[in-house]
Design a protein around this motif. Sequence first.
Motif, PDB file in Angstrom:
ATOM      1  N   GLY A   1     -43.075  40.657   5.585  1.00 51.83           N
ATOM      2  CA  GLY A   1     -44.164  41.629   5.011  1.00 51.83           C
ATOM      3  C   GLY A   1     -44.776  42.539   6.130  1.00 51.83           C
ATOM      4  O   GLY A   1     -45.814  42.836   6.093  1.00 51.83           O
ATOM      5  N   GLY A   2     -43.836  42.550   7.291  1.00 51.22           N
ATOM      6  CA  GLY A   2     -44.377  43.179   8.314  1.00 51.22           C
ATOM      7  C   GLY A   2     -43.692  44.586   8.538  1.00 51.22           C
ATOM      8  O   GLY A   2     -43.879  45.422   9.729  1.00 51.22           O
ATOM      9  N   GLY A   3     -43.163  45.057   7.364  1.00 48.27           N
ATOM     10  CA  GLY A   3     -42.729  46.693   7.478  1.00 48.27           C
ATOM     11  C   GLY A   3     -43.693  47.557   7.257  1.00 48.27           C
ATOM     12  O   GLY A   3     -44.539  47.460   5.980  1.00 48.27           O
ATOM     13  N   LEU A   4     -44.495  48.215   8.305  1.00 52.72           N
ATOM     14  CA  LEU A   4     -45.580  49.209   8.023  1.00 52.72           C
ATOM     15  C   LEU A   4     -45.088  50.365   7.738  1.00 52.72           C
ATOM     16  O   LEU A   4     -44.341  50.887   8.270  1.00 52.72           O
ATOM     17  N   ARG A   5     -46.035  51.244   7.368  1.00 56.17           N
ATOM     18  CA  ARG A   5     -45.661  52.626   6.888  1.00 56.17           C
ATOM     19  C   ARG A   5     -46.270  53.533   8.109  1.00 56.17           C
ATOM     20  O   ARG A   5     -45.417  53.597   9.041  1.00 56.17           O
ATOM     21  N   GLN A   6     -47.292  54.392   8.098  1.00 60.88           N
ATOM     22  CA  GLN A   6     -47.821  55.282   9.045  1.00 60.88           C
ATOM     23  C   GLN A   6     -48.281  54.389  10.316  1.00 60.88           C
ATOM     24  O   GLN A   6     -49.444  54.674  10.640  1.00 60.88           O
ATOM     25  N   ALA A   7     -47.281  53.665  10.707  1.00 60.30           N
ATOM     26  CA  ALA A   7     -48.011  52.612  11.891  1.00 60.30           C
ATOM     27  C   ALA A   7     -48.243  53.571  13.180  1.00 60.30           C
ATOM     28  O   ALA A   7     -48.753  52.887  14.340  1.00 60.30           O
ATOM     29  N   GLY A   8     -47.600  54.592  13.333  1.00 64.54           N
ATOM     30  CA  GLY A   8     -47.844  55.476  14.430  1.00 64.54           C
ATOM     31  C   GLY A   8     -49.372  55.606  14.927  1.00 64.54           C
ATOM     32  O   GLY A   8     -49.797  55.640  16.095  1.00 64.54           O
ATOM     33  N   ILE A   9     -50.307  55.387  13.856  1.00 60.75           N
ATOM     34  CA  ILE A   9     -51.748  55.601  14.093  1.00 60.75           C
ATOM     35  C   ILE A   9     -52.057  54.352  14.999  1.00 60.75           C
ATOM     36  O   ILE A   9     -52.966  54.352  16.047  1.00 60.75           O
ATOM     37  N   LEU A  10     -51.387  53.113  14.745  1.00 64.04           N
ATOM     38  CA  LEU A  10     -51.554  52.090  15.627  1.00 64.04           C
ATOM     39  C   LEU A  10     -50.748  52.103  16.973  1.00 64.04           C
ATOM     40  O   LEU A  10     -51.339  51.668  18.106  1.00 64.04           O
ATOM     41  N   ALA A  11     -49.358  52.499  16.781  1.00 65.52           N
ATOM     42  CA  ALA A  11     -48.636  52.411  17.926  1.00 65.52           C
ATOM     43  C   ALA A  11     -49.175  53.476  18.983  1.00 65.52           C
ATOM     44  O   ALA A  11     -49.004  53.421  20.133  1.00 65.52           O
ATOM     45  N   ALA A  12     -49.996  54.441  18.561  1.00 65.80           N
ATOM     46  CA  ALA A  12     -50.553  55.546  19.631  1.00 65.80           C
ATOM     47  C   ALA A  12     -51.323  54.863  20.464  1.00 65.80           C
ATOM     48  O   ALA A  12     -51.586  55.061  21.714  1.00 65.80           O
ATOM     49  N   ALA A  13     -52.409  53.736  19.970  1.00 66.04           N
ATOM     50  CA  ALA A  13     -53.157  53.106  20.883  1.00 66.04           C
ATOM     51  C   ALA A  13     -52.300  52.373  21.701  1.00 66.04           C
ATOM     52  O   ALA A  13     -52.923  51.868  22.738  1.00 66.04           O
ATOM     53  N   GLY A  14     -51.210  51.766  21.339  1.00 67.32           N
ATOM     54  CA  GLY A  14     -50.302  50.924  21.946  1.00 67.32           C
ATOM     55  C   GLY A  14     -49.952  51.520  23.062  1.00 67.32           C
ATOM     56  O   GLY A  14     -49.785  51.090  24.295  1.00 67.32           O
ATOM     57  N   LEU A  15     -49.520  52.886  22.925  1.00 70.83           N
ATOM     58  CA  LEU A  15     -48.946  53.601  23.958  1.00 70.83           C
ATOM     59  C   LEU A  15     -49.902  53.995  25.068  1.00 70.83           C
ATOM     60  O   LEU A  15     -49.609  53.912  26.361  1.00 70.83           O
ATOM     61  N   VAL A  16     -51.244  54.152  24.810  1.00 71.00           N
ATOM     62  CA  VAL A  16     -52.383  54.064  25.673  1.00 71.00           C
ATOM     63  C   VAL A  16     -52.485  52.974  26.554  1.00 71.00           C
ATOM     64  O   VAL A  16     -52.662  52.981  27.684  1.00 71.00           O
ATOM     65  N   ALA A  17     -52.327  51.879  25.816  1.00 71.98           N
ATOM     66  CA  ALA A  17     -52.488  50.698  26.463  1.00 71.98           C
ATOM     67  C   ALA A  17     -51.541  50.171  27.339  1.00 71.98           C
ATOM     68  O   ALA A  17     -51.697  50.072  28.427  1.00 71.98           O
ATOM     69  N   LEU A  18     -50.190  50.574  27.174  1.00 70.24           N
ATOM     70  CA  LEU A  18     -49.030  50.562  28.123  1.00 70.24           C
ATOM     71  C   LEU A  18     -49.015  51.469  29.313  1.00 70.24           C
ATOM     72  O   LEU A  18     -48.948  51.281  30.444  1.00 70.24           O
ATOM     73  N   LYS A  19     -49.583  52.626  28.882  1.00 69.75           N
ATOM     74  CA  LYS A  19     -49.291  53.674  30.058  1.00 69.75           C
ATOM     75  C   LYS A  19     -50.710  53.778  30.794  1.00 69.75           C
ATOM     76  O   LYS A  19     -50.678  54.294  31.774  1.00 69.75           O
ATOM     77  N   ASP A  20     -51.965  53.145  30.303  1.00 71.31           N
ATOM     78  CA  ASP A  20     -53.199  53.532  31.071  1.00 71.31           C
ATOM     79  C   ASP A  20     -53.702  52.034  31.241  1.00 71.31           C
ATOM     80  O   ASP A  20     -53.742  51.715  32.392  1.00 71.31           O
ATOM     81  N   THR A  21     -54.189  51.398  30.197  1.00 65.51           N
ATOM     82  CA  THR A  21     -55.011  50.139  30.542  1.00 65.51           C
ATOM     83  C   THR A  21     -54.122  49.178  31.337  1.00 65.51           C
ATOM     84  O   THR A  21     -54.577  48.379  32.085  1.00 65.51           O
ATOM     85  N   ARG A  22     -52.886  49.120  30.843  1.00 64.62           N
ATOM     86  CA  ARG A  22     -52.081  48.334  31.854  1.00 64.62           C
ATOM     87  C   ARG A  22     -52.034  48.354  33.298  1.00 64.62           C
ATOM     88  O   ARG A  22     -52.015  47.430  34.172  1.00 64.62           O
ATOM     89  N   LEU A  23     -52.443  49.649  33.824  1.00 63.76           N
ATOM     90  CA  LEU A  23     -52.290  49.644  35.253  1.00 63.76           C
ATOM     91  C   LEU A  23     -53.714  49.047  35.779  1.00 63.76           C
ATOM     92  O   LEU A  23     -53.614  49.218  37.064  1.00 63.76           O
ATOM     93  N   ARG A  24     -54.539  48.665  34.922  1.00 66.24           N
ATOM     94  CA  ARG A  24     -55.732  48.407  35.657  1.00 66.24           C
ATOM     95  C   ARG A  24     -56.238  46.919  35.499  1.00 66.24           C
ATOM     96  O   ARG A  24     -57.270  46.382  35.894  1.00 66.24           O
ATOM     97  N   ILE A  25     -54.860  46.385  35.052  1.00 67.13           N
ATOM     98  CA  ILE A  25     -55.270  44.839  34.360  1.00 67.13           C
ATOM     99  C   ILE A  25     -55.484  43.830  35.616  1.00 67.13           C
ATOM    100  O   ILE A  25     -56.376  43.114  35.456  1.00 67.13           O
ATOM    101  N   ALA A  26     -55.232  44.258  37.023  1.00 67.05           N
ATOM    102  CA  ALA A  26     -55.630  43.365  38.040  1.00 67.05           C
ATOM    103  C   ALA A  26     -56.928  43.419  38.340  1.00 67.05           C
ATOM    104  O   ALA A  26     -57.474  42.651  39.014  1.00 67.05           O
ATOM    105  N   ASP A  27     -57.666  44.577  37.824  1.00 67.11           N
ATOM    106  CA  ASP A  27     -59.174  44.538  38.082  1.00 67.11           C
ATOM    107  C   ASP A  27     -59.839  43.442  37.262  1.00 67.11           C
ATOM    108  O   ASP A  27     -60.856  42.902  37.997  1.00 67.11           O
ATOM    109  N   ASP A  28     -59.238  43.022  36.003  1.00 71.72           N
ATOM    110  CA  ASP A  28     -59.797  41.786  35.350  1.00 71.72           C
ATOM    111  C   ASP A  28     -59.561  40.590  35.918  1.00 71.72           C
ATOM    112  O   ASP A  28     -60.215  39.578  36.013  1.00 71.72           O
ATOM    113  N   HIS A  29     -58.463  40.502  36.965  1.00 70.38           N
ATOM    114  CA  HIS A  29     -58.362  39.280  37.714  1.00 70.38           C
ATOM    115  C   HIS A  29     -59.280  39.336  38.658  1.00 70.38           C
ATOM    116  O   HIS A  29     -59.797  38.137  39.247  1.00 70.38           O
ATOM    117  N   GLU A  30     -59.465  40.329  39.348  1.00 73.04           N
ATOM    118  CA  GLU A  30     -60.267  40.390  40.524  1.00 73.04           C
ATOM    119  C   GLU A  30     -61.878  39.989  40.023  1.00 73.04           C
ATOM    120  O   GLU A  30     -62.492  39.384  40.774  1.00 73.04           O
TER     121      GLU A  30
END
Length: 346
Positions: free
Chosen positions: A228-257
């Motif tokens: 039941g995980g076939g999603l339709r216009q899931a690009g709405i969610l994937a768009a946020a995922g791309l920002v997560a990988l290209k942007d917030t991922r790069l600052r994750i060491a701040d959380d460790h600090e």
Amino acid sequence: MNIIDLRSDTVTWPTEAMRAAMASASVGDDVYGDDPTVRELEAYSASLVGKEAALFVPSGTFGNQLALFSHCPRGSEVILDESCHIVQHEAGAAAVIAGVQLRAIDTGNRFLDGTAVAARVRSGDDIHEPKTSLIAIENAHSKGTVMTLAEMEDVRRAANRFRVPIHLDGARVFNAAAALGVQAQEIAQFSDSVMFCLSKGLCAPVGSVLAGTRKFVDDARKKRKLMGGGLRQAGILAAAGLVALKDTRLRIADDHENARLLEQGLGTIPGLLVETGGARINMVFFSHEEGSRIDGEALVDFLKERGILVNMHDGAGRFRLVTHYWINRERVERTVDAIREFHARG
Ligand SMILES: *Cc1c(COP(=O)(O)O)cnc(C)c1O
């Protein structure tokens, strides 16, 4: 977010950049393979973990269970650490979906290693025995600890010896990478498949990714539909995922600090035992000195009245606080001050 929410990194709200990307995302029907944003997310994800292909899935639990379902014949056996998420926090799904037996090992607060694996792998040749079809490891562990590359390689060597594949539950693999100072693909190289979450410290509202060989992902795509995980216009969610990988991922060491700052601050409060040392991620653990009469519920309530949310301790008196995108230095300091004030009341 005016509340200081330290209960988990799953509480993270999407960033403004994510909301903007979601609003303008190009979409299509992803069950037809028509959603360009999902396809971009999957291709980018595969490259980050060094795999041939990847699949967008609704949650981390979904991704792990889909991995088991894709790797393992029914009635076979998966070797894993008894403290791992698949055993502890996935509602017994492995018995329902993949129909496998979980061979859960007590690793005594360490990690699964090659020796423990080699002692348990079964060929299934004996009429009484299930066949071992998978080894599952977790990095970073949800206990906040990180397996080194050498520890992972040790499991890989045992797995190779018996020709058993490895699934990596990498819900926080980018935290593990930051903690070890390596790229995520250096961690994922020791596994056949890897799942990671977009919706924890990376801040995306929904979604995880399962990656592996092209053949594995093609099979998993069909099984995702079955689940039941076939999603339709899931690009709405994937768009946020791309920002997560290209942007917030790069600052994750701040959380460790910030987590280390929180540890240091809490470490100055008399009566508190703060865990430190080793490669650690965005999690802080503390308990109270033996014989302490501190009431855990009272601490949780005291903090809540001051706009600070923490989960009750684990029953053994151990509190876990998690830092993330919405917890900056100033919030760390406010948290330390509030916890100090509570303990100063006597
Ligand atoms: C959070 C987590 C998951 C599952 O993620 P959900 O999206 O909550 O289903 C799996 N494994 C680990 C180690 C996690 O921390």
